[in-house]
Design an enzyme around this catalytic site. Structure first.
Site, PDB file in Angstrom:
ATOM      1  N   CYS A  77       0.810  -1.223   0.000  1.00  0.00           N
ATOM      2  CA  CYS A  77       0.000   0.000   0.000  1.00  0.00           C
ATOM      3  C   CYS A  77       0.842   1.271   0.000  1.00  0.00           C
ATOM      4  CB  CYS A  77      -0.924   0.006   1.212  1.00  0.00           C
ATOM      5  SG  CYS A  77      -2.147  -1.326   1.223  1.00  0.00           S
ATOM      6  N   HIS A 113      -1.706   6.955   4.153  1.00  0.00           N
ATOM      7  CA  HIS A 113      -0.635   5.976   4.347  1.00  0.00           C
ATOM      8  C   HIS A 113       0.725   6.462   3.844  1.00  0.00           C
ATOM      9  CE1 HIS A 113      -0.390   1.325   5.080  1.00  0.00           C
ATOM     10  NE2 HIS A 113       0.108   2.050   6.060  1.00  0.00           N
TER      11      HIS A 113
END
Length: 482
Positions: A85, A140
């Site tokens: 991710c 993130h």
């Protein structure tokens, strides 16, 4: 006197004609230089999940809205991503392989996580080019003020700074905030510090994608009303673990949480597409739909990579080959499917090429401007391969329809095992990368090593940024030489 009058009236008549022509130029033509951009990024959606990629009803839930989007534009069967991710989001934002930026792995605390402020993001570039920018969803790429979306080029943002499995922490009987702070849903604006709104728990996990969708639509409405070109980045949190559907969709399919969640995702994308039509900006808006990497591995929320082997955190095709489609009516061909190789680092330079935004020239940019390919001016992409890192380990390299693996790593929790010799695969005849069907065409290592050699040469001039590097970051002098 009559001569002077005639020139005056002639000039006046020409001016009136030009004004009349300009007044009748369709908005779609006038807006070509700065089309709006809606970028929908979904989390851990495998190649085989959507109907247009062989999933849909075979996964328990049809995906009619996303399938229709694919038919209205260009659908890619060979879009490649970083296998985790954080790296994939970093690559999209910077146009650089994540290994360069110190974002090559999902951070697990104890270090300064995310992108340094020295990195230039696509949002910063588009903002400098006159776009209004907004980010909603999972980030993130930095947990704290200074490294949140509003610090990296976005005018506004709402969402979670890290990831969705942290929503399970508060309901764990062994968890205590004395051990780890809970993740907060946050919001912020450019030039201000972001603020925490509420704890991201399982209840919020179920409803956050609806709020991401609501805010994305509101941002589009606001900017259309103000006549501003926009870059709205909707980073949906589905299908990351735990893949729990919104209460409005729970039980809707009768095929379990995963199918209900897929139906919810399709609905949310459909709502954003409907908003574009309602605002009458379909022809002026580029719509991108992309998964950040391959499917989930953790049961019972594990996904499906279709014909490919593997999941995220691996270099198998299932870990890196993802759904991708792009629509821009009148510019990008409709109902077009291509198997040409594209990588998510290519999106920054391509969108910059389309919009006239600037790509930095003081650092290596691994992405390739695919504007001519996306617009149908050529049938070939500008890329024939790329290296593949899993964390900071160069694990494989892909060139045309061939692939070399230097390590064996079956799943995200398997110990990587270095092979004495690279294992070669032909993805046309061996899409599952079956190790009993290896190629013995050693000449293939030549063009693959050429790519790796070019990358390694660039790191001598522009050293890699170590993970955990704090701000302010200044490149070594060798990195500034021209």
């Amino acid at each position: 006197m009559k001569t002077v009058d005639m020139k005056f009236y002639t000039s006046l008549l020409m001016l009136v004609v030009l004004i009349g022509i300009a007044a009748n130029i369709p908005l779609s033509v006038a807006a070509q230089a700065k089309p709006n951009i809606l970028f929908v990024l979904v989390d851990n959606l495998g190649y085989g999940e959507l109907g247009c990629y062989g999933g849909g009803i075979t996964r328990g839930a049809a995906t009619p809205r996303i399938d229709q989007l694919a038919s209205e534009g260009m659908r890619f069967t060979n879009m490649n991503s970083e296998p985790q991710c954080t790296p994939s989001r970093s690559a999209i934002m910077t146009g650089r392989f994540a290994i360069r930026s110190g974002t090559y792995a999902v951070p697990f605390g104890g270090v300064a996580d995310g992108l340094t402020q020295w990195e230039v993001t696509i949002a910063e570039s588009l903002s400098a080019s006159g776009y209004k920018t907004a980010y909603f969803g999972k980030w993130h790429l930095g947990s704290n003020n200074g490294r949140l979306p509003n610090d990296q080029g976005f005018d506004e943002w709402y969402g979670i700074p890290r990831t969705t499995d942290e929503a399970m922490w508060p309901s764990d009987p062994n968890f205590s905030t004395s051990y780890m702070p809970v993740e907060k849903i946050m919001e912020g604006r450019k030039g201000e510090q972001s603020k925490a709104l509420q704890t991201y728990d399982l209840d919020q996990r179920r409803i956050i994608d609806a709020e991401i969708t609501n805010r994305s639509i509101a941002a589009m409405e606001k900017n259309v009303k103000a006549n501003h070109p926009f870059f709205v980045f909707a980073a949906l949190t589905q299908c990351h673990i735990p893949a729990l559907p919104n209460p409005a969709f729970a039980g809707k399919t009768g095929n379990g949480d995963w199918a209900d969640m897929l139906t919810e995702m399709d609905y949310n994308v459909g709502r954003m597409l409907d908003a574009i039509d309602r605002l009458n900006i379909r022809k002026e808006t580029i719509v991108i739909f992309l998964s950040d990497n391959g499917p989930e591995y953790v049961q019972p929320w594990d996904g499906w990579a279709g014909p490919w082997k593997g999941q995220y955190f691996t270099a198998w095709e299932g870990g890196i080959r993802v759904p991708f489609m792009i629509r821009w009516p009148g510019n990008i061909p409709s109902n077009k499917v291509t198997d040409e190789i594209v990588h998510n680092v290519d999106l920054f330079p391509t969108l910059a090429g389309i919009t006239g935004a600037v790509v930095p020239n003081d650092r290596p940019i691994d992405g390739i401007n695919m504007k001519a390919f996306f617009l149908g001016q050529t049938t070939k992409s500008g890329r024939d391969g790329f290296p593949i890192w899993v964390g900071d380990r160069l694990q494989a390299v892909k060139w045309k329809h061939f692939k070399a693996h230097f390590y064996h790593q079956e799943t995200m929790i398997s110990e990587p095992e270095k092979w004495a010799l690279p294992h070669l695969f032909d993805l046309y005849t061996n899409p599952r990368e079956d190790e009993t069907k290896l190629l013995f065409s050693s000449w293939l290592i030549g063009p693959m090593m050429k790519m790796i050699g070019a990358f390694e040469a660039s790191t001598k001039r522009y050293p890699l940024i170590p993970m955990g590097t704090p701000d302010p970051y200044t490149p070594p002098k060798s990195g500034n030489s021209q």
